[in-house]
Design a protein around this motif. Structure first.
Motif, PDB file in Angstrom:
ATOM      1  N   TYR A   1       3.279  15.902   2.999  1.00 41.27           N
ATOM      2  CA  TYR A   1       1.988  15.975   3.512  1.00 41.27           C
ATOM      3  C   TYR A   1       1.074  17.136   2.891  1.00 41.27           C
ATOM      4  O   TYR A   1      -0.243  16.870   3.205  1.00 41.27           O
ATOM      5  CB  TYR A   1       2.200  16.195   5.092  1.00 41.27           C
ATOM      6  CG  TYR A   1       2.948  15.131   5.816  1.00 41.27           C
ATOM      7  CD1 TYR A   1       2.828  13.981   5.978  1.00 41.27           C
ATOM      8  CD2 TYR A   1       4.436  15.617   6.129  1.00 41.27           C
ATOM      9  CE1 TYR A   1       3.486  12.977   6.664  1.00 41.27           C
ATOM     10  CE2 TYR A   1       5.137  14.754   6.731  1.00 41.27           C
ATOM     11  CZ  TYR A   1       4.772  13.486   6.917  1.00 41.27           C
ATOM     12  OH  TYR A   1       5.592  12.388   7.570  1.00 41.27           O
ATOM     13  N   GLU A   2       1.516  17.900   2.236  1.00 43.39           N
ATOM     14  CA  GLU A   2       0.633  18.996   1.718  1.00 43.39           C
ATOM     15  C   GLU A   2       1.111  19.311   0.487  1.00 43.39           C
ATOM     16  O   GLU A   2       2.231  19.505   0.448  1.00 43.39           O
ATOM     17  CB  GLU A   2       0.117  20.038   2.523  1.00 43.39           C
ATOM     18  CG  GLU A   2       1.255  20.825   3.257  1.00 43.39           C
ATOM     19  CD  GLU A   2       0.781  22.024   4.019  1.00 43.39           C
ATOM     20  OE1 GLU A   2      -0.366  22.352   4.086  1.00 43.39           O
ATOM     21  OE2 GLU A   2       1.713  22.679   4.595  1.00 43.39           O
TER      22      GLU A   2
ATOM     23  N   SER B   1      -4.314  17.673   1.529  1.00 46.25           N
ATOM     24  CA  SER B   1      -3.512  17.680   2.566  1.00 46.25           C
ATOM     25  C   SER B   1      -3.669  16.000   3.287  1.00 46.25           C
ATOM     26  O   SER B   1      -4.866  15.922   3.205  1.00 46.25           O
ATOM     27  CB  SER B   1      -3.382  18.646   3.355  1.00 46.25           C
ATOM     28  OG  SER B   1      -4.804  18.965   4.174  1.00 46.25           O
ATOM     29  N   ASP B   2      -2.704  15.658   3.860  1.00 46.80           N
ATOM     30  CA  ASP B   2      -2.623  14.580   4.651  1.00 46.80           C
ATOM     31  C   ASP B   2      -1.414  14.613   5.666  1.00 46.80           C
ATOM     32  O   ASP B   2      -0.369  14.178   5.144  1.00 46.80           O
ATOM     33  CB  ASP B   2      -2.748  13.011   3.855  1.00 46.80           C
ATOM     34  CG  ASP B   2      -3.086  11.931   4.603  1.00 46.80           C
ATOM     35  OD1 ASP B   2      -4.350  11.539   4.708  1.00 46.80           O
ATOM     36  OD2 ASP B   2      -2.294  11.675   5.551  1.00 46.80           O
ATOM     37  N   TYR B   3      -1.742  14.951   6.840  1.00 52.52           N
ATOM     38  CA  TYR B   3      -0.732  15.126   7.871  1.00 52.52           C
ATOM     39  C   TYR B   3      -0.195  13.939   8.701  1.00 52.52           C
ATOM     40  O   TYR B   3       0.504  14.225   9.427  1.00 52.52           O
ATOM     41  CB  TYR B   3      -0.990  16.134   8.762  1.00 52.52           C
ATOM     42  CG  TYR B   3      -1.310  17.640   8.124  1.00 52.52           C
ATOM     43  CD1 TYR B   3      -0.388  18.248   7.503  1.00 52.52           C
ATOM     44  CD2 TYR B   3      -2.594  17.877   7.968  1.00 52.52           C
ATOM     45  CE1 TYR B   3      -0.556  19.519   6.758  1.00 52.52           C
ATOM     46  CE2 TYR B   3      -2.740  19.264   7.211  1.00 52.52           C
ATOM     47  CZ  TYR B   3      -1.944  19.828   6.831  1.00 52.52           C
ATOM     48  OH  TYR B   3      -1.986  21.250   6.193  1.00 52.52           O
ATOM     49  N   GLN B   4      -0.618  12.844   8.307  1.00 53.42           N
ATOM     50  CA  GLN B   4      -0.030  11.491   8.933  1.00 53.42           C
ATOM     51  C   GLN B   4       0.651  10.527   8.050  1.00 53.42           C
ATOM     52  O   GLN B   4       1.875  10.684   7.829  1.00 53.42           O
ATOM     53  CB  GLN B   4      -1.238  10.739   9.551  1.00 53.42           C
ATOM     54  CG  GLN B   4      -2.058  11.362  10.610  1.00 53.42           C
ATOM     55  CD  GLN B   4      -3.014  10.492  11.197  1.00 53.42           C
ATOM     56  OE1 GLN B   4      -3.586   9.738  10.614  1.00 53.42           O
ATOM     57  NE2 GLN B   4      -3.678  11.188  12.153  1.00 53.42           N
ATOM     58  N   THR B   5       0.284   9.797   6.942  1.00 57.03           N
ATOM     59  CA  THR B   5       1.113   9.104   6.161  1.00 57.03           C
ATOM     60  C   THR B   5       1.232   9.933   4.850  1.00 57.03           C
ATOM     61  O   THR B   5       2.366   9.530   4.059  1.00 57.03           O
ATOM     62  CB  THR B   5       0.385   7.796   5.638  1.00 57.03           C
ATOM     63  OG1 THR B   5      -0.963   8.088   5.134  1.00 57.03           O
ATOM     64  CG2 THR B   5       0.464   6.890   6.999  1.00 57.03           C
ATOM     65  N   GLY B   6       0.414  10.929   4.500  1.00 60.66           N
ATOM     66  CA  GLY B   6       0.707  11.564   3.382  1.00 60.66           C
ATOM     67  C   GLY B   6      -0.033  11.036   2.206  1.00 60.66           C
ATOM     68  O   GLY B   6      -0.554   9.995   2.350  1.00 60.66           O
TER      69      GLY B   6
ATOM     70  N   VAL C   1       0.811  -1.024   0.002  1.00 58.99           N
ATOM     71  CA  VAL C   1      -0.019   0.038   0.212  1.00 58.99           C
ATOM     72  C   VAL C   1       0.846   1.209  -0.024  1.00 58.99           C
ATOM     73  O   VAL C   1       1.889   1.233   0.559  1.00 58.99           O
ATOM     74  CB  VAL C   1      -0.961  -0.026   1.395  1.00 58.99           C
ATOM     75  CG1 VAL C   1      -0.233   0.216   2.520  1.00 58.99           C
ATOM     76  CG2 VAL C   1      -2.143   1.123   1.072  1.00 58.99           C
ATOM     77  N   GLY C   2       0.397   2.233  -0.614  1.00 56.87           N
ATOM     78  CA  GLY C   2       1.153   3.510  -0.543  1.00 56.87           C
ATOM     79  C   GLY C   2       2.216   3.510  -1.683  1.00 56.87           C
ATOM     80  O   GLY C   2       2.280   2.882  -2.529  1.00 56.87           O
TER      81      GLY C   2
ATOM     82  N   LEU D   1      -9.684  10.830  -3.038  1.00 57.20           N
ATOM     83  CA  LEU D   1      -8.073  11.062  -2.631  1.00 57.20           C
ATOM     84  C   LEU D   1      -7.945   9.819  -1.514  1.00 57.20           C
ATOM     85  O   LEU D   1      -8.799   9.460  -0.724  1.00 57.20           O
ATOM     86  CB  LEU D   1      -8.050  12.114  -1.694  1.00 57.20           C
ATOM     87  CG  LEU D   1      -8.203  13.584  -2.569  1.00 57.20           C
ATOM     88  CD1 LEU D   1      -8.110  14.839  -1.627  1.00 57.20           C
ATOM     89  CD2 LEU D   1      -7.366  13.868  -3.503  1.00 57.20           C
ATOM     90  N   VAL D   2      -6.643   8.942  -1.994  1.00 55.43           N
ATOM     91  CA  VAL D   2      -6.199   7.888  -1.070  1.00 55.43           C
ATOM     92  C   VAL D   2      -4.915   8.207  -0.422  1.00 55.43           C
ATOM     93  O   VAL D   2      -3.982   8.712  -1.095  1.00 55.43           O
ATOM     94  CB  VAL D   2      -6.261   6.746  -1.985  1.00 55.43           C
ATOM     95  CG1 VAL D   2      -5.949   5.579  -0.907  1.00 55.43           C
ATOM     96  CG2 VAL D   2      -7.423   6.476  -2.774  1.00 55.43           C
TER      97      VAL D   2
END
Length: 540
Positions: free
Chosen positions: A259-260, A214-219, A92-93, A285-286
């Protein structure tokens, strides 16, 4: 040989299949561990387990590549690392791409540690993130590729890496349970042009969107953007973030931190796309932990697709053309024949690229002429040398549109506004100085005025150069600068800065116009000033 480019081409062999959920990726058909001269001698993380619950942890990844070809002198490749999914054999990712090259150390590579092209060792400081998809996460080397300059290649996927027991590192991590956030979606267009029109029949059209997220944990990992048009037709475009030890990016061009940031979604409508208004209706968004968020209409400005089939234009003209805008701004008209318009022609929009100056449309409201053509006014500002219609849109009263020019990916309308060419340099008809006589004592204190009668058929005077010669032909004064002609007269003010011995001095000069044409008078080797030489007498 560009080894990095070769390695990038090798990556095409590693295809992935996205699961129906869109959350995990399965590695495709296994690749050979290398039956040619290149092989992996070893690859291992320096630690078996790290705890990232307090902060990210750096772990060294060491690997050694063997090449049995004794003639090889270069080597380059890439190591891929991914986060393992919760189901066995899944990931994943985004893929972390680690480039390496023999003899290369520094920011943009894994460091070459030691060895020769036949057996070289490398080290990369891999940052294990604080957040993951599970409390007990695993970061796994999923692929290794390499290539030498003699054609030797290596391509190993996860199946071929299983024999290296330390090709993964376990991490106790914080669990990311929050999906990405969407700040907004805007069309990505150059400043000053937000026209909605896009010509699709040529098959080369594109619409660029800037997705702020934005995603401030895993990105952020990947996403999709859907536009919907007439009859419910849709076009969906995927975009994703990429990361290697050289840079981060997102979508087609944007730099992106972990992250953003903005992500570029490039929509390419096919040639048979339905004409009409299209709007962004959905964004998915994932993040790198597989968390998914779906957003409805973000309120983005619509676009109008056209194939120029309902309404169209032809026989484009510019009248007058060329224009004489050397001395002042002038107006011209861009005309055309319009076909198929319903309820008349409501608007004709011109966007012009400019060379040497600026042209601008005065009004988008067209004038209908007795011969059935339409035209709109354009102002060519003073000095504009060449203005080209890079975008031309015709809109009828029913809202149907036709689009032309590179700005809209449409046919070239061939509309170019030219400045009247100038081939005649300034012509001097007379010149004089005042005062024509000065005393030696006052020579350095007296301002002398040179008055030149100038005829410029087209381009105005813009600059001058002045020279004063003594009786022996030696230059004693030199002066230059910008100037203009007022009522046909150019005036230049000067003086003898170092004083002057008694005698007669001759004045020569050059006059230049806005087209950079220059005429020279009274200077050695050039025509004399009409009416005789211009002289200054210095008396004792």
């Amino acid at each position: 040989m560009d080894l990095r480019a070769g390695v990038r081409r090798l990556l095409a062999a590693f295809t992935v299949a996205v699961a129906a959920s869109g959350l995990t990726v399965m590695v495709a058909a296994p690749a050979s561990a290398g039956s040619g001269p290149l092989s992996i001698r070893s690859i291992a993380f320096a630690e078996r387990h790290v705890d990232t619950t307090a902060d990210a942890v750096v772990v060294a990844l060491d690997f050694t590549i063997k090449n049995t070809n004794a003639a090889a002198e270069h080597l380059a490749g890439e190591v891929s690392v991914r986060l393992a999914g919760t189901a066995p054999g899944t990931f994943v990712g985004q893929t972390h791409e680690i480039l390496f090259q023999y003899g290369q150390t520094g920011y943009d590579h894994a460091d070459w540690i030691s060895g020769t092209p036949q057996l070289s060792s490398y080290r990369y400081s891999f940052v294990v993130p604080r957040y993951a998809n599970a409390r007990h996460a695993r970061w796994v080397v999923t692929a290794v590729t390499a290539q030498d300059e003699l054609g030797g290649t290596l391509s190993v996927d996860r199946a071929g890496l299983q024999r290296f027991s330390r090709s993964w590192v376990a991490a106790t991590s914080l669990v990311d349970t929050t999906p990405p956030s969407l700040g907004g979606v805007d069309r990505d267009v150059w400043i000053g042009n937000r026209r909605p029109y896009v010509y699709t029949a040529g098959g080369n059209a594109e619409v660029r969107y800037r997705v702020d997220l934005s995603d401030y944990q895993t990105g952020f990992w990947h996403g999709s953007l859907t536009i919907t048009g007439p009859g419910g037709a849709t076009i969906t475009t995927d975009f994703a973030s990429q990361v290697n030890n050289l840079s981060r990016s997102c979508g087609y061009s944007y730099p992106y931190d972990a992250y953003e940031g903005p992500c570029g979604a490039l929509v390419v409508p096919p040639a048979n796309t339905a004409a009409g208004t299209w709007r962004v209706t959905s964004v998915v968004l994932v993040d790198n932990a597989g968390n998914t968020a779906t957003f409805g209409d973000p309120g983005t400005e619509p676009v109008v697709f056209t194939a120029n089939q309902v309404v169209s234009a032809s026989d484009f003209t510019v009248t007058p053309n060329p224009v004489n805008n050397w001395h002042e701004s002038v107006e011209t008209r861009v005309g055309m024949a319009v076909h198929g318009a319903q309820q008349g022609v409501s608007e004709i929009i011109l966007d012009l690229s400019n060379v040497g100056g600026h042209c601008a449309q005065v009004s988008t409201t067209p004038t209908a002429h007795p011969d059935g053509t339409y035209s709109v006014p354009v102002r060519a500002y003073q000095g504009a040398a060449r203005c080209v219609a890079q975008g031309l849109a015709v809109v009828d009263g029913a809202g149907n549109a036709a689009a032309y020019g590179t700005q809209y990916f449409g046919p070239d309308p061939g509309v170019t506004i030219l400045r009247l060419p100038n081939t005649t340099p300034p012509v001097v008809t007379a010149a004089s100085v005042s005062p024509a006589t000065v005393t030696q004592a006052a020579a350095s204190e007296t301002t002398i005025t040179l008055s030149v009668q100038v005829t410029t058929p087209i381009a105005p005077v813009t600059s001058y150069d002045l020279y004063v010669y003594d009786a022996a032909g030696e230059e004693v004064v030199r002066q230059g600068g910008g100037t203009g002609a007022y009522n046909g007269v150019v005036e230049v003010h000067f003086r003898f800065y170092d004083g002057a011995e008694p005698g007669e001095y001759t004045v020569g000069f050059a006059i230049s116009d806005a087209s950079r044409l220059t005429s020279r008078w009274g200077m050695p080797g050039f025509p004399p000033v009409p009416g005789g030489p211009v002289t200054i007498t210095v008396t004792a």
